[in-house]
Design a protein around this motif. Structure first.
Motif, PDB file in Angstrom:
ATOM      1  N   ILE A  88       0.888  -1.166   0.000  1.00  0.00           N
ATOM      2  CA  ILE A  88       0.000   0.000   0.000  1.00  0.00           C
ATOM      3  C   ILE A  88       0.919   1.206   0.000  1.00  0.00           C
ATOM      4  O   ILE A  88       1.429   1.621   1.034  1.00  0.00           O
ATOM      5  N   ARG A  89       1.186   1.745  -1.158  1.00  0.00           N
ATOM      6  CA  ARG A  89       2.182   2.814  -1.295  1.00  0.00           C
ATOM      7  C   ARG A  89       1.632   4.200  -0.985  1.00  0.00           C
ATOM      8  O   ARG A  89       2.380   5.108  -0.659  1.00  0.00           O
ATOM      9  N   ASP A  90       0.339   4.392  -1.087  1.00  0.00           N
ATOM     10  CA  ASP A  90      -0.264   5.685  -0.793  1.00  0.00           C
ATOM     11  C   ASP A  90      -0.315   5.876   0.722  1.00  0.00           C
ATOM     12  O   ASP A  90      -0.909   5.066   1.443  1.00  0.00           O
ATOM     13  N   ASP A  91       0.319   6.944   1.211  1.00  0.00           N
ATOM     14  CA  ASP A  91       0.423   7.172   2.651  1.00  0.00           C
ATOM     15  C   ASP A  91      -0.943   7.353   3.318  1.00  0.00           C
ATOM     16  O   ASP A  91      -1.144   6.893   4.442  1.00  0.00           O
ATOM     17  N   GLN A  92      -1.882   8.002   2.649  1.00  0.00           N
ATOM     18  CA  GLN A  92      -3.213   8.179   3.244  1.00  0.00           C
ATOM     19  C   GLN A  92      -3.945   6.847   3.340  1.00  0.00           C
ATOM     20  O   GLN A  92      -4.589   6.556   4.347  1.00  0.00           O
ATOM     21  N   GLU A  93      -3.833   6.021   2.317  1.00  0.00           N
ATOM     22  CA  GLU A  93      -4.472   4.705   2.361  1.00  0.00           C
ATOM     23  C   GLU A  93      -3.876   3.861   3.485  1.00  0.00           C
ATOM     24  O   GLU A  93      -4.599   3.149   4.177  1.00  0.00           O
ATOM     25  N   LEU A  94      -2.568   3.938   3.669  1.00  0.00           N
ATOM     26  CA  LEU A  94      -1.931   3.183   4.740  1.00  0.00           C
ATOM     27  C   LEU A  94      -2.336   3.738   6.106  1.00  0.00           C
ATOM     28  O   LEU A  94      -2.589   2.971   7.044  1.00  0.00           O
ATOM     29  N   ALA A  95      -2.438   5.049   6.220  1.00  0.00           N
ATOM     30  CA  ALA A  95      -2.919   5.653   7.467  1.00  0.00           C
ATOM     31  C   ALA A  95      -4.346   5.176   7.760  1.00  0.00           C
ATOM     32  O   ALA A  95      -4.676   4.867   8.911  1.00  0.00           O
ATOM     33  N   ASP A  96      -5.172   5.089   6.731  1.00  0.00           N
ATOM     34  CA  ASP A  96      -6.545   4.603   6.910  1.00  0.00           C
ATOM     35  C   ASP A  96      -6.563   3.164   7.420  1.00  0.00           C
ATOM     36  O   ASP A  96      -7.356   2.816   8.298  1.00  0.00           O
ATOM     37  N   VAL A  97      -5.689   2.311   6.873  1.00  0.00           N
ATOM     38  CA  VAL A  97      -5.610   0.924   7.334  1.00  0.00           C
ATOM     39  C   VAL A  97      -5.128   0.877   8.783  1.00  0.00           C
ATOM     40  O   VAL A  97      -5.686   0.155   9.610  1.00  0.00           O
ATOM     41  N   LEU A  98      -4.109   1.655   9.107  1.00  0.00           N
ATOM     42  CA  LEU A  98      -3.634   1.712  10.496  1.00  0.00           C
ATOM     43  C   LEU A  98      -4.749   2.158  11.438  1.00  0.00           C
ATOM     44  O   LEU A  98      -4.914   1.596  12.529  1.00  0.00           O
ATOM     45  N   ASN A  99      -5.511   3.145  11.027  1.00  0.00           N
ATOM     46  CA  ASN A  99      -6.616   3.622  11.863  1.00  0.00           C
ATOM     47  C   ASN A  99      -7.686   2.547  12.021  1.00  0.00           C
ATOM     48  O   ASN A  99      -8.244   2.362  13.112  1.00  0.00           O
ATOM     49  N   PHE A 100      -7.977   1.830  10.948  1.00  0.00           N
ATOM     50  CA  PHE A 100      -8.926   0.713  11.024  1.00  0.00           C
ATOM     51  C   PHE A 100      -8.416  -0.325  12.028  1.00  0.00           C
ATOM     52  O   PHE A 100      -9.157  -0.800  12.896  1.00  0.00           O
ATOM     53  N   VAL A 101      -7.147  -0.674  11.918  1.00  0.00           N
ATOM     54  CA  VAL A 101      -6.563  -1.682  12.802  1.00  0.00           C
ATOM     55  C   VAL A 101      -6.607  -1.210  14.261  1.00  0.00           C
ATOM     56  O   VAL A 101      -7.043  -1.941  15.150  1.00  0.00           O
ATOM     57  N   VAL A 102      -6.166   0.003  14.515  1.00  0.00           N
ATOM     58  CA  VAL A 102      -6.089   0.500  15.893  1.00  0.00           C
ATOM     59  C   VAL A 102      -7.474   0.743  16.487  1.00  0.00           C
ATOM     60  O   VAL A 102      -7.751   0.338  17.619  1.00  0.00           O
ATOM     61  N   PHE A 103      -8.360   1.387  15.737  1.00  0.00           N
ATOM     62  CA  PHE A 103      -9.648   1.777  16.302  1.00  0.00           C
ATOM     63  C   PHE A 103     -10.716   0.692  16.213  1.00  0.00           C
ATOM     64  O   PHE A 103     -11.576   0.615  17.088  1.00  0.00           O
ATOM     65  N   ARG A 104     -10.699  -0.115  15.166  1.00  0.00           N
ATOM     66  CA  ARG A 104     -11.715  -1.172  15.037  1.00  0.00           C
ATOM     67  C   ARG A 104     -11.225  -2.488  15.620  1.00  0.00           C
ATOM     68  O   ARG A 104     -11.892  -3.080  16.449  1.00  0.00           O
ATOM     69  N   LEU A 105     -10.052  -2.941  15.187  1.00  0.00           N
ATOM     70  CA  LEU A 105      -9.563  -4.226  15.679  1.00  0.00           C
ATOM     71  C   LEU A 105      -8.968  -4.104  17.076  1.00  0.00           C
ATOM     72  O   LEU A 105      -9.033  -5.045  17.856  1.00  0.00           O
TER      73      LEU A 105
END
Length: 152
Positions: A88-105
């Motif tokens: 996932i090379r796009d920094d915003q997309e990766l930030a979104d995944v990190l946020n999903f992981v931290v806040f949802r999972l």
């Protein structure tokens, strides 16, 4: 003509991640780009619900949030090789995944008031991937210090 079916376990996992499966049964779901990125790039090892098998791959569900209790732990999440070198090379997309992981999972392990990851933060930190001969030992050390700093 052969039909390709979305495997049932992936459908159930996707519905679970989206919070759409529950006591009332599953409703129609639209899978977000962020969830697709997680399932495609992370779910194979960490599990579609954030629960990995009995391997060296850590479980995320109700545990990953502890890392954000310290600046070192927060940085670790972005600098760990699976993230910093993600496809996932796009920094915003990766930030979104990190946020999903931290806040949802991350669930109950994520402290109230945790600030979301930003594209700028991801861009800066992923340029400095962790370099260690023993990632598991480093992870344990960082997690221990982060948990000690947690408010709960």
């Amino acid at each position: 003509m052969t039909r390709i079916r979305f495997p049932d376990f992936l459908l159930v996992g996707a519905l679970f991640l989206l919070g759409l499966a529950g006591a009332g049964g599953a409703r129609a779901a639209t899978q977000t780009h962020t969830v697709t990125n997680y399932l495609t790039h992370c779910g194979g090892c960490h599990g579609i619900e954030g629960i990995s098998g009995r391997t060296f791959v850590p479980t995320l569900r109700d545990q990953v949030g502890w890392f954000v209790c310290s600046p070192e732990g927060r940085d670790y999440l972005v600098r760990v090789p699976g993230i910093s070198m993600s496809l996932i090379r796009d920094d915003q997309e990766l930030a979104d995944v990190l946020n999903f992981v931290v806040f949802r999972l991350g669930g109950s392990s994520t402290p109230t008031g945790t600030r979301p990851f930003t594209a700028a933060e991801v861009h800066k930190l992923r340029a400095q991937p962790l370099q260690t001969d023993d990632l598991m030992a480093l992870r344990a050390e960082v997690l221990s210090r982060a948990r000690a700093a947690c408010p709960h």
